[in-house]
Structure formats: C-alpha cells, structure tokens
Design an enzyme around this catalytic site. Structure first.
Site, mmCIF file in Angstrom:
data_model
loop_
_atom_site.group_PDB
_atom_site.id
_atom_site.type_symbol
_atom_site.label_atom_id
_atom_site.label_comp_id
_atom_site.label_asym_id
_atom_site.label_seq_id
_atom_site.Cartn_x
_atom_site.Cartn_y
_atom_site.Cartn_z
ATOM 1 N N PHE A 140 0.896 -1.151 0.057
ATOM 2 C CA PHE A 140 -0.019 -0.088 -0.062
ATOM 3 C C PHE A 140 0.879 1.382 0.027
ATOM 4 C CE2 PHE A 140 -1.936 3.432 2.600
ATOM 5 C CZ PHE A 140 -2.873 3.849 1.646
ATOM 6 N N TRP A 141 1.738 1.524 1.006
ATOM 7 C CA TRP A 141 2.657 2.579 0.993
ATOM 8 C C TRP A 141 3.382 2.757 0.136
ATOM 9 C CZ3 TRP A 141 0.882 6.358 3.708
ATOM 10 C CH2 TRP A 141 0.102 6.194 4.585
ATOM 11 N N LEU A 272 -6.810 5.606 14.040
ATOM 12 C CA LEU A 272 -6.946 4.530 12.988
ATOM 13 C C LEU A 272 -7.163 3.332 13.757
ATOM 14 C CD1 LEU A 272 -7.004 3.106 10.140
ATOM 15 C CD2 LEU A 272 -4.416 3.189 10.137
ATOM 16 N N SER A 280 -5.734 -7.475 9.578
ATOM 17 C CA SER A 280 -4.806 -8.284 8.115
ATOM 18 C C SER A 280 -5.526 -8.465 7.171
ATOM 19 C CB SER A 280 -3.941 -9.376 8.835
ATOM 20 O OG SER A 280 -3.247 -9.180 9.930
ATOM 21 N N ARG A 282 -6.778 -6.007 4.985
ATOM 22 C CA ARG A 282 -6.389 -5.073 4.041
ATOM 23 C C ARG A 282 -7.412 -3.764 4.088
ATOM 24 N NH1 ARG A 282 -1.249 -5.195 3.511
ATOM 25 N NH2 ARG A 282 -1.193 -3.684 1.674
ATOM 26 N N LEU A 283 -8.020 -3.721 5.563
ATOM 27 C CA LEU A 283 -9.308 -2.697 5.665
ATOM 28 C C LEU A 283 -8.358 -1.292 5.724
ATOM 29 C CD1 LEU A 283 -12.148 -2.453 5.695
ATOM 30 C CD2 LEU A 283 -12.119 -3.133 8.086
ATOM 31 N N LEU A 559 -1.998 13.973 19.771
ATOM 32 C CA LEU A 559 -2.947 13.113 20.924
ATOM 33 C C LEU A 559 -3.069 11.860 20.700
ATOM 34 C CD1 LEU A 559 -5.492 16.202 20.893
ATOM 35 C CD2 LEU A 559 -3.561 15.982 22.553
HETATM 36 C C1 LIG Z 1 -4.149 14.566 2.288
HETATM 37 C C2 LIG Z 1 -4.817 13.820 3.403
HETATM 38 C C3 LIG Z 1 -4.118 12.535 3.750
HETATM 39 C C4 LIG Z 1 -4.523 11.579 4.863
HETATM 40 C C5 LIG Z 1 -4.144 10.440 5.126
HETATM 41 C C6 LIG Z 1 -2.608 10.513 5.455
HETATM 42 C C7 LIG Z 1 -2.113 9.045 5.897
HETATM 43 C C8 LIG Z 1 -2.508 8.655 7.272
HETATM 44 C C9 LIG Z 1 -2.018 7.275 7.662
HETATM 45 C C10 LIG Z 1 -2.522 6.764 8.777
HETATM 46 C C11 LIG Z 1 -2.098 7.345 10.152
HETATM 47 C C12 LIG Z 1 -2.623 6.593 11.324
HETATM 48 C C13 LIG Z 1 -2.318 6.975 12.520
HETATM 49 C C14 LIG Z 1 -2.782 6.319 13.956
HETATM 50 O O1 LIG Z 1 -3.791 6.323 14.140
HETATM 51 S S1 LIG Z 1 -1.871 5.323 14.517
HETATM 52 C C15 LIG Z 1 -2.429 4.160 15.494
HETATM 53 C C16 LIG Z 1 -2.631 2.973 14.553
HETATM 54 N N1 LIG Z 1 -3.767 2.209 15.378
HETATM 55 C C17 LIG Z 1 -3.591 1.026 16.145
HETATM 56 O O2 LIG Z 1 -2.295 0.582 16.036
HETATM 57 C C18 LIG Z 1 -4.514 0.510 16.729
HETATM 58 C C19 LIG Z 1 -4.376 -1.194 16.807
HETATM 59 N N2 LIG Z 1 -4.184 -1.573 15.427
HETATM 60 C C20 LIG Z 1 -5.227 -1.729 14.372
HETATM 61 O O3 LIG Z 1 -6.344 -1.167 14.556
HETATM 62 C C21 LIG Z 1 -4.760 -2.172 13.158
HETATM 63 O O4 LIG Z 1 -3.580 -2.939 13.269
HETATM 64 C C22 LIG Z 1 -4.550 -1.105 12.067
HETATM 65 C C23 LIG Z 1 -5.676 -0.263 11.831
HETATM 66 C C24 LIG Z 1 -3.511 -0.073 12.461
HETATM 67 C C25 LIG Z 1 -4.015 -1.719 10.807
HETATM 68 O O5 LIG Z 1 -4.738 -2.861 10.402
HETATM 69 P P1 LIG Z 1 -4.230 -4.087 10.074
HETATM 70 O O6 LIG Z 1 -3.301 -4.424 11.169
HETATM 71 O O7 LIG Z 1 -5.485 -5.021 10.147
HETATM 72 O O8 LIG Z 1 -3.475 -4.018 8.715
HETATM 73 P P2 LIG Z 1 -4.386 -4.069 7.272
HETATM 74 O O9 LIG Z 1 -4.209 -5.520 6.555
HETATM 75 O O10 LIG Z 1 -5.752 -3.557 7.136
HETATM 76 O O11 LIG Z 1 -3.429 -3.250 6.405
HETATM 77 C C26 LIG Z 1 -2.057 -3.291 6.315
HETATM 78 C C27 LIG Z 1 -1.523 -2.218 5.949
HETATM 79 O O12 LIG Z 1 -1.782 -0.940 6.712
HETATM 80 C C28 LIG Z 1 -0.307 -0.587 7.189
HETATM 81 N N3 LIG Z 1 -0.561 -0.038 8.490
HETATM 82 C C29 LIG Z 1 -0.409 -0.719 9.545
HETATM 83 N N4 LIG Z 1 -0.472 -0.035 10.461
HETATM 84 C C30 LIG Z 1 -0.564 1.259 10.004
HETATM 85 C C31 LIG Z 1 -0.534 2.494 10.965
HETATM 86 N N5 LIG Z 1 -0.406 2.951 12.107
HETATM 87 N N6 LIG Z 1 -0.475 3.635 9.973
HETATM 88 C C32 LIG Z 1 -0.524 3.648 8.639
HETATM 89 N N7 LIG Z 1 -0.516 2.245 7.879
HETATM 90 C C33 LIG Z 1 -0.472 1.283 8.720
HETATM 91 C C34 LIG Z 1 0.683 -1.423 6.823
HETATM 92 O O13 LIG Z 1 1.754 -0.948 6.783
HETATM 93 C C35 LIG Z 1 0.045 -2.249 5.900
HETATM 94 O O14 LIG Z 1 0.324 -1.393 4.364
HETATM 95 P P3 LIG Z 1 1.707 -1.992 3.832
HETATM 96 O O15 LIG Z 1 2.899 -2.004 4.662
HETATM 97 O O16 LIG Z 1 1.328 -3.225 3.139
HETATM 98 O O17 LIG Z 1 1.895 -0.986 2.774
#
Ligand SMILES: CCCCCCCCCCCCCC(=O)SCCNC(=O)CCNC(=O)[C@H](O)C(C)(C)COP(=O)(O)OP(=O)(O)OC[C@H]1O[C@@H](n2cnc3c(N)ncnc32)[C@H](O)[C@@H]1OP(=O)(O)O
Length: 559
Positions: A140-141, A272, A280, A282-283, A559
């Site tokens: 994704f990234w 998030l 895991s 990809r939501l 925060l």
């Molecule tokens: C112009 C405006 C732009 C706005 C957007 C700006 C960007 C904002 C970005 C978000 C800023 C958030 C700031 C906060 O809130 S940081 C706090 C994040 N939350 C938690 O840690 C809570 C507990 N964990 C979870 O709820 C899940 O594990 C989360 C939701 C984190 C991932 O769900 P899951 O574990 O089920 O994974 P997946 O299969 O759906 O997806 C896997 C993909 O997601 C990438 N991933 C995993 N964790 C993060 C993370 N913390 N930031 C960015 N990306 C993350 C990961 O590298 C992989 O991508 P890639 O490595 O394959 O490429």
C-alpha cells in the site's frame, strides 16, 4: 493480536465479537481481501523437515525478538524484561552459537536493547535478517505520495504530487467488501461518541506485551476531534451492514502546520483502528484512502500523523520517557520494575515530589490569559522546525476547553468532572505579565488482565512556553534549562496532586535537557512522525540531526 481472551471477557464486548464472527465465519477471507492479495501466503521454507526444524527454532527466537520491536506506543519498563533475556539466552544456548563469555545476561540484554533502537533508527531496513519487510513489501505505502525508504534527502522541501481542483477529486467513496458500509460519525452525539470510545478502548494501541491499552475517554475524543473548523466528514467509521456495529474508524482534524519555512494547511490523522477480529484483511488502506479522499474534497492535500510502526518513511522518531508518580501501583501493575540496586522504599523516597509548586505566580490558566498565552506560544514555537500555528480560537480550544466541569476536586483529588487538559500560567507577581505556561492532558490506559486496578492514570506533557527563551544567551547560560526544569517540575507536582500514576513526555520540543534532572526514565516506546505528500529532510527527534540538539525538530504534540 495476542489477547483476544481479554476482549471476550465482558458481555458487551462479546456481543461485538459474536456479530463479527457470524458475518466473517461465512466467508471472511473473500469478503475482506480488499486489495486482492492473500494474507496467508504459503511459506516455501516449510517444505523439508530440516527446513521445518530450522524454521521452528527461528520462529521461536524471532517471536522473542518481536516482543522487543518498537511496535506501539508502549509506555512501560526501562529495560528489556528478565524473562525475555532468559528465553533468548536459552534459545542461543540450545543453538550453541555463542561462546560462554558472549552469553552473559548483560550482554544479551544490551544487544537486544540496541537492536531495538537500531531497528527504529534504520527504519526496519533489515538488521541481521530480523526485519524482512522491505520497501517492496509495503504494497500500500509504495503507492502513496510519501517519501519511499532509501530515498535521499530532497533538494528542496515541497509536495510530492500537486493539489487538484475539488471537481477532479474522486466523488464516490471507495468500495468496501460486501456486508460493510461507510458511516460518518457525529462525535458530539453521546451515542456515537460512545461507539467510538467503545471500539478504541477495546481495540486501539497496546504495548508490545499486550499489558496496557490506550483508553481515550469520551470527553477526550470529543475534545480532540472538534477543534475549530473541524469537518464531521473526516470522522469516518465502517459498520457491519447487518447490525450496524462499528468495526473500524479513522479520523482527521484540520491544522495549520509550519514545516521549516513553509506553512501548510494539513489534516492531522489519528485513531486509525480496525476491530481485532478483522485485522490483516487490508481494511486499513481503504480507510486511509477514504480519509484522504475526504481531505481532498475539502482542498487539503497534506497530512501529519504518528505511529508506533515504521512505514515509509518517518520524518523523525521520538522516544517516550516516564516520570513515576505512584510507585507502588506502577510496580504492582508491572509498568515499572524495581531496579536491581534499589529497594521499593528507596525508589519511593527518591521519586517523592513536593506538594507545593515552586514558581511564584503559578496558577490555572483562565480566559483572560488567552491572548498572552497565544502570543507567547507563537513566538516560542519558532524554536522548532515543525510546529503548529494556532489561531486564538484554536488556542482556546486546546488549552481551555478541556478543563471539565465543576470545581477543582469535584472528580477526585485535583480533577474536575470530565477533565481532559490541565493548563497553567505563571503571572509575574510584580508586573502581572504572563511569563510562562504549561499544559498536560490525561490519557489513561486499560491495564489488561488486571483485577485490582482498572486503569493506569497517565498524564502526557502537552505544549508549554517561557519568556526565558528570549533572554540573551538564555540557552548557553543554562538559564532556559533551569526555567524549564522549574516549569515542567511544577507540571509534575500538579499532575501528582491530580492523582496521576505516571507523567509521560517525548523527546520533542525542549524536553530532552530537562528529562534527566526531573527523574524521567527512558521508556521502551518510540513514536514515528510522518508527513503525507510532503518532502523535507529529517527533523531532530530522538537524535540530533546535522548538529542540532535532539528534540529541536519536532514542535508538534500529537494526541
Ligand atoms: C491529504 C490527506 C491524507 C490523509 C491520510 C494520511 C495518511 C494517514 C495514515 C494513517 C495514520 C494513522 C495514525 C494512527 O492512528 S496510529 C495508530 C494505529 N492504530 C493502532 O495501532 C490500533 C491497533 N491496530 C489496528 O487497529 C490495526 O492493526 C491497524 C488499523 C493499525 C492496521 O490494520 P491491520 O493490522 O488490519 O492491517 P491491514 O491489513 O488492514 O493493512 C495493512 C497495511 O496497513 C499499514 N498500516 C498498519 N498500521 C498502520 C498505521 N498505524 N499507520 C499507517 N499504516 C499502517 C501496513 O503497513 C500495511 O500497508 P503496507 O505495509 O502493506 O503498505
């Protein structure tokens, strides 16, 4: 995640799980494989028995090492726990790969600690084969307008992809798997606020040992998500269509950010969260894309966010420090350990704080101080490479609106009902000028599997400023450090009087020089800072950059 049993503990919690399970049992994999890639790829290494044996050993060792990786805003412990050191020693002993001299508990502990730090500093670039996830694997990234790992510093600061007129932005929401739907949350509505509180308090960030989990209060969420000019469209949930349960969330709030010389309107992305049972799949990328689309629709093309995980590519990394306040509780809950050369009684004595604050003229901030505080804050924040720019209304929201209701003490020692923030000023007793201010906020953590204490009450250092910074040679003479030590020292006393168990701070702003003197201990949590669609060279956070002191790059408290 390892502690599903905790979720299943209470009846309200299991309602959600059951609902998810009913739906996902049906065809979880195909329903939620959103980017079309399997999260259960077969492992080629398991084909021969030798391979299997080796793999078993390796996975046990790497499991232990995984425990040591900076994967969360974990907030406890000064060092690698003995139990982990023992297990790794046993593992190495069995494999016979180290000489007896190399196999001392201290050398292993040190190596593990260093590995962990190195990993963060090097951006999980693959040290000793422990961190196999390289850029190619960030499916994704790798597609997003963020600096990719290994890219050199940019020649000049600026966007990665240009902004677009709103009519060229995708007008329809991204697709969700069958059975799930988008939902905009109204965080001012008590019921919807509670839904967000519930999903986060059960599924949000935990420490590496699944011992503590952030428990943002309902009042905190309302405060954090409703700054002036906030957009409800940026508070995005995913619900199950069948029963409308909220199973994922992401949010953004607007802010004006200065990055070096550029001032850019950004969204601050936070909270998030995907339900533990739906990980895991990809939501997360879909949530990120949808919040990005919503930001684009409001003409915002840059964002700031922080995470414990390392993804492409941190602009800085800060480290957590902890100042123990309620030592018996911190020890009992295993947040801290009594060091080998200490006793509990001595630890309590050494960390004891005065009950009265030290700076003459220190008092709670009031509405009448707002303009002075906002002006002092604006001037002070120029010390840092990256800092927010706050209007008067934003300063009012951030420093005054989280005060809670009722008298101080109405919700227990030193607290009001629903109090989220504590803001104090120093009014010079002679000139009546506001010379300093500090603020901190309350962010408890659930102590998972604890029967005695429900939560760990943590205060986090927020923004502060002092006129001392503008005295000639304030920094070289040590005058600034001395003033900040008194100021933040008084914040500790106020926090202690408000019955917090621990006071946390990061290696940002001017914190680094005062942490040691104020008896903050180094934590094992790291916080990576990220910018979306903006390039700039590394900012000083945990480490100095280009001769700059640690901290000086980052003037944003997320925060
Ligand atoms: C112009 C405006 C732009 C706005 C957007 C700006 C960007 C904002 C970005 C978000 C800023 C958030 C700031 C906060 O809130 S940081 C706090 C994040 N939350 C938690 O840690 C809570 C507990 N964990 C979870 O709820 C899940 O594990 C989360 C939701 C984190 C991932 O769900 P899951 O574990 O089920 O994974 P997946 O299969 O759906 O997806 C896997 C993909 O997601 C990438 N991933 C995993 N964790 C993060 C993370 N913390 N930031 C960015 N990306 C993350 C990961 O590298 C992989 O991508 P890639 O490595 O394959 O490429």
């Amino acid at each position: 995640m390892s502690n599903e049993s905790t979720i299943a503990g209470s009846s309200t919690k299991s309602t959600i799980i059951d609902a998810v399970a009913v739906d996902s049992d049906h065809d979880e994999q195909s329903d939620l494989e959103i980017e079309g890639e399997s999260s259960h790829a077969p492992n080629a290494a398991s084909s021969s028995s030798v391979g299997k044996k080796k793999k078993k050993k390796k996975s046990k060792a790497s499991k232990l090492l995984d425990k040591l990786k900076g994967n969360g805003e974990d907030r406890h412990g000064d060092e690698v726990p003995q139990e982990v050191v023992d297990q790794v020693m046993e593992e190495i002993r069995t494999q016979g790969t180290l000489s007896p001299e190399e196999l001392s508990a201290e050398s292993i502990r040190q190596a593990l600690q260093e590995m962990k730090i190195l990993e963060v500093v090097k951006g999980k670039a693959g040290i000793g084969g422990l961190n196999p996830k390289d850029m190619g694997e960030h499916k994704f990234w790798a597609t997003q307008p963020v600096p990719q790992m290994g890219e050199g510093p940019p020649e000049e600061d600026g966007y990665i992809e240009p902004s677009r007129p709103v009519d060229q932005v995708r007008q329809t929401p991204y697709g969700l798997p069958n059975g799930y739907e988008w939902s905009t949350l109204d965080i001012q509505d008590p019921d919807q606020n509670k839904e967000v509180y519930d999903i986060l308090s059960r599924n949000y960030v935990e420490d590496d040992y699944a011992a503590f989990r952030f428990q943002y209060s309902a009042e905190f969420l309302r405060w954090a998500l409703t700054p002036p000019g906030y957009h409800q469209e940026w508070h995005i949930g995913v619900r199950m269509t069948s029963n409308k349960k909220l199973i994922a969330f992401i949010s953004g709030v607007p802010m004006m950010l200065r990055v070096r010389k550029n001032v850019i309107p950004v969204s601050e992305i936070n909270y998030l969260c995907v339900h533990k049972k739906l990980r895991s799949k990809r939501l997360a990328p879909v949530l990120i894309k949808e919040v990005t689309r919503q930001c684009h629709l409001k003409g915002i093309f840059q964002a700031i966010y922080t995470a414990g995980v390392v993804i492409p590519t941190p602009v800085s990394v800060c480290r957590y420090f902890h100042r123990s306040l309620n030592i018996p509780k911190l020890i009992e809950t295993k947040f801290s350990y009594v060091p080998r050369n200490m006793t509990l009684a001595r630890m309590i004595r050494v960390n004891k704080l005065e009950s009265k604050t030290s700076l003459p003229g220190l008092r709670e901030m009031e509405e009448k101080d707002l303009a002075h505080v906002a002006d002092l804050f604006r001037r002070y924040m120029q010390r840092f490479d990256m800092a927010p720019i706050m209007t008067l209304e934003e300063a009012r929201h951030n420093f005054l609106s989280g005060k809670g209701t009722g008298k101080l003490g109405s919700a227990g020692k030193g607290r009001r009902i629903g109090q989220v923030t504590w803001s104090y000023v120093v009014e010079d007793p002679e000139t009546q000028k506001i010379t300093d201010f500090f603020s901190f906020y309350s962010l408890p953590s659930t102590i998972i599997n604890d029967t005695k204490y429900g939560t760990l009450e943590a205060a986090y250092l927020y923004y502060y400023a002092t006129e001392s910074a503008f005295e000639p040679v304030a920094e070289i003479s040590g005058q600034l450090k001395q003033r900040l030590t008194s100021l933040i020292g008084d914040a500790l006393i106020v926090g202690n009087e408000a019955a917090f168990d621990v006071f946390n701070a990061l290696t940002l702003m001017d914190n680094v020089p005062v942490l040691g003197d104020l008896k903050f201990g180094v934590g094992d949590g790291f916080l990576n800072f990220y910018l979306y669609n903006w390039r700039t060279t590394q900012l000083a956070g945990m480490n100095g950059v280009d001769g700059q002191s640690p901290g000086k790059g980052i003037g944003v408290v997320m925060l």
